[in-house]
Design an enzyme around this catalytic site. Structure first.
Site, short mmCIF file in Angstrom:
data_model
loop_
_atom_site.label_atom_id
_atom_site.label_comp_id
_atom_site.label_asym_id
_atom_site.label_seq_id
_atom_site.Cartn_x
_atom_site.Cartn_y
_atom_site.Cartn_z
N LYS A 112 46.05 -7.42 83.20
CA LYS A 112 45.04 -6.58 83.89
C LYS A 112 45.64 -5.92 85.13
CE LYS A 112 41.36 -4.74 85.40
NZ LYS A 112 40.68 -3.64 84.73
N CYS B 159 39.34 -0.05 91.63
CA CYS B 159 40.32 -0.75 90.78
C CYS B 159 41.75 -0.40 91.15
CB CYS B 159 40.07 -0.38 89.32
SG CYS B 159 38.37 -0.62 88.83
N1 SAJ Z 1 43.90 10.24 89.31
C1 SAJ Z 1 44.85 11.16 89.72
N2 SAJ Z 1 45.65 11.74 88.78
C2 SAJ Z 1 45.54 11.44 87.45
C3 SAJ Z 1 44.60 10.48 87.04
C4 SAJ Z 1 43.79 9.90 88.00
O1 SAJ Z 1 44.99 11.47 90.90
O2 SAJ Z 1 46.29 12.02 86.65
C5 SAJ Z 1 43.04 9.58 90.32
C6 SAJ Z 1 41.53 9.81 90.07
O3 SAJ Z 1 41.11 11.02 90.64
C7 SAJ Z 1 40.95 8.59 90.74
C8 SAJ Z 1 41.99 7.49 90.53
O4 SAJ Z 1 43.18 8.19 90.19
O5 SAJ Z 1 40.80 8.79 92.15
C9 SAJ Z 1 41.68 6.47 89.48
O6 SAJ Z 1 41.03 7.07 88.36
P1 SAJ Z 1 41.31 6.63 86.85
O7 SAJ Z 1 40.45 7.45 86.00
O8 SAJ Z 1 42.77 6.67 86.59
O9 SAJ Z 1 40.94 5.09 86.80
P2 SAJ Z 1 39.65 4.21 87.20
O10 SAJ Z 1 39.92 3.57 88.53
O11 SAJ Z 1 38.38 4.95 87.05
O12 SAJ Z 1 39.70 3.08 86.05
C10 SAJ Z 1 40.88 2.28 85.94
C11 SAJ Z 1 41.35 2.30 84.47
N3 SAJ Z 1 42.67 1.69 84.36
C12 SAJ Z 1 43.69 2.33 83.72
O13 SAJ Z 1 43.58 3.43 83.25
C13 SAJ Z 1 44.97 1.59 83.62
C14 SAJ Z 1 40.35 1.52 83.62
O14 SAJ Z 1 40.80 1.41 82.28
C15 SAJ Z 1 40.14 0.12 84.21
O15 SAJ Z 1 39.20 -0.62 83.46
C16 SAJ Z 1 39.58 0.29 85.61
O16 SAJ Z 1 40.58 0.97 86.38
C17 SAJ Z 1 39.28 -1.09 86.17
O17 SAJ Z 1 38.09 -1.48 86.16
O18 SAJ Z 1 40.22 -1.82 86.54
#
Ligand code: SAJ
Length: 422
Positions: A205, A259
């Site tokens: 995780k 997260c």
């Molecule tokens: N972000 C960027 N660039 C990108 C992708 C995302 O700047 O190319 C930013 C987003 O704007 C945001 C942050 O990253 O601020 C996180 O967003 P996210 O969509 O990547 O992830 P979360 O936090 O919504 O969800 C994550 C997911 N983990 C992974 O993809 C490895 C999800 O599967 C997990 O279940 C969740 O964390 C959790 O609960 O841990």
């Protein structure tokens, strides 16, 4: 026979949807939360969350009696612990909620019970916070009480769908634990349930989220280089990704949410000598709000009164969650510099963080700062926006607007991580 089949402790982002999916499968479920308000709202069929299908499922399962919420656990066959694990001072994981949750559950545990920890936790937590208290009460975890760690991996905004369709890791502290608990998750998980041990599952995780964080940090570092080189980071991203083995994520204003902005610190605090890259990645992502503000200061120097209209303040698009939002950090930094800042976010309650309607937000403003690429903003009428703004400047942190449309509408259009007006 126990009064309930399943007891879910913690009715938050993960606990409530999980309780509902067990309830939908026909199980009798009790969901517990320390918050009297949360319990009352759930029993009144109000989830308070903006997740597809969640409210409908809540109404159905409260009405048919399969789910009931309470402030205390009760006798059940299996206990699922889904409480938050924030970090405390020094970026150390705060396991207090897990400890308190299991303390509340312990009096109801009997031989044959099962306990699953779902909260994101440091490696070894299932042994420390579940097995050790069980042993102190004379149980033999893994033999007479089944114990496992099973993290959720769902994406906020699509939680119910991903809880059902994603593959799930289930780390038991014994093989019997794995096999017994797998049958419960199989009631609603249509993806694979991968069996392993608890420590491996805990590490998976944390590693998954650290992996994403480091990859976003790479994109952000690339954006910083492109800005310095006077080229467009988004074009570099697009062209590099034509390579069959390259997939660069998107740069942006930083990483938010509860997260990815938090979990990598669990690894850094537990393995300080082995996490150079993870720690650096975290620092790069945390530096993006000030990087954005530096670029804004170049575009719109603070001479006299300057107003900036920020569109979108949540931590990512199409969610209402503002936790750890890097855009709010940008707002704070801009205000510290002396800019007048207004906010508009259609997914956030009016008034919260000074959230206003679009027109009020744009009036008398010198810059439209696109913080989050909500789908809703696709309907923005740029010509109308142009007629309201005082200075016709767009600063886009997400490569959201079409450059040609923006320029055609009369804007000077700037992108984060781009060393020139595009
Ligand atoms: N972000 C960027 N660039 C990108 C992708 C995302 O700047 O190319 C930013 C987003 O704007 C945001 C942050 O990253 O601020 C996180 O967003 P996210 O969509 O990547 O992830 P979360 O936090 O919504 O969800 C994550 C997911 N983990 C992974 O993809 C490895 C999800 O599967 C997990 O279940 C969740 O964390 C959790 O609960 O841990």
């Amino acid at each position: 026979m126990n009064k309930y089949d399943v007891c879910v402790v913690g009715l938050g982002y993960i606990g409530l949807p999980t309780a509902l999916l067990f309830a939908r499968s026909g199980k009798k479920v009790i969901g517990c939360d320390v918050s009297v308000d949360v319990v009352r709202n759930v029993n009144n069929c109000e989830s308070g969350k903006n997740e597809p299908n969640l409210n409908e499922l809540l109404i159905e399962n409260i009405k048919n009696g399969n789910l009931k919420a309470d402030t205390k656990p009760d006798f059940a066959d299996i206990y699922i612990i889904a409480v938050p694990t924030p970090f405390k001072e020094g970026r150390q994981p705060d396991m207090t909620y897990v400890q308190l949750a299991f303390e509340a559950v312990l009096p109801y545990i009997r031989k044959g019970s099962a306990v699953v920890l779902e909260s994101t936790s440091p490696v070894g937590s299932t042994e420390k916070y579940i097995c050790e208290p069980l042993m102190e009460k004379g149980f033999k975890p893994g033999e007479d009480v089944y114990v496992a760690y099973s993290p959720e991996r769902v994406l906020p905004g699509n939680i119910l769908h991903e809880l059902v369709h994603n593959n799930r890791i289930l780390g038991g502290i014994s093989e019997q634990s794995c096999l017994y608990i797998r049958d419960y998750y199989k009631l609603f998980v249509e993806g694979d349930v991968e069996l392993t041990d608890a420590r491996t599952a805990e590490m998976c995780k944390l590693t998954e989220n650290a992996y994403r964080d480091v990859n976003i940090a790479f994109a952000n570092e690339m954006a910083k280089m492109c800005k310095a080189a006077g080229i467009n980071a988004w074009e570099v991203q697009k062209l590099c990704n034509k390579h069959p083995r390259v997939n660069i994520l998107s740069p942006g204003p930083g990483v938010g949410g509860h997260c990815i902005a938090v979990d990598p610190w669990f690894l850094v605090s537990q393995f300080p000598d082995q996490t150079r890259m993870i720690e650096t990645g975290r620092e790069i992502n945390d530096s993006m709000p000030s990087f954005a503000v530096e670029q804004i200061k170049e575009i719109l120097p603070l001479e006299g009164n300057k107003k900036i209209s920020v569109l979108g303040i949540t931590y990512k698009p199409d969610v209402d969650d503002t936790r750890e939002s890097p855009v709010l950090k940008i707002v704070e930094l801009l205000k510290d510099q002396g800019y007048d800042v207004s906010i508009h976010d259609p997914l956030v309650a009016r008034g919260k963080f000074g959230n206003t309607d679009l027109k009020e937000c744009l009036e008398g403003s010198d810059m439209l700062l696109l913080g989050v690429n909500h789908k809703d903003f696709k309907n923005l009428d740029l010509q109308k926006v142009h007629s309201i703004l005082r200075s016709k400047i767009i600063f886009d942190t997400r490569n959201f607007f079409n450059r040609t449309d923006a320029v055609k509408s009369g804007f000077a259009y700037y992108l984060l991580g781009c060393g020139r007006q595009t």
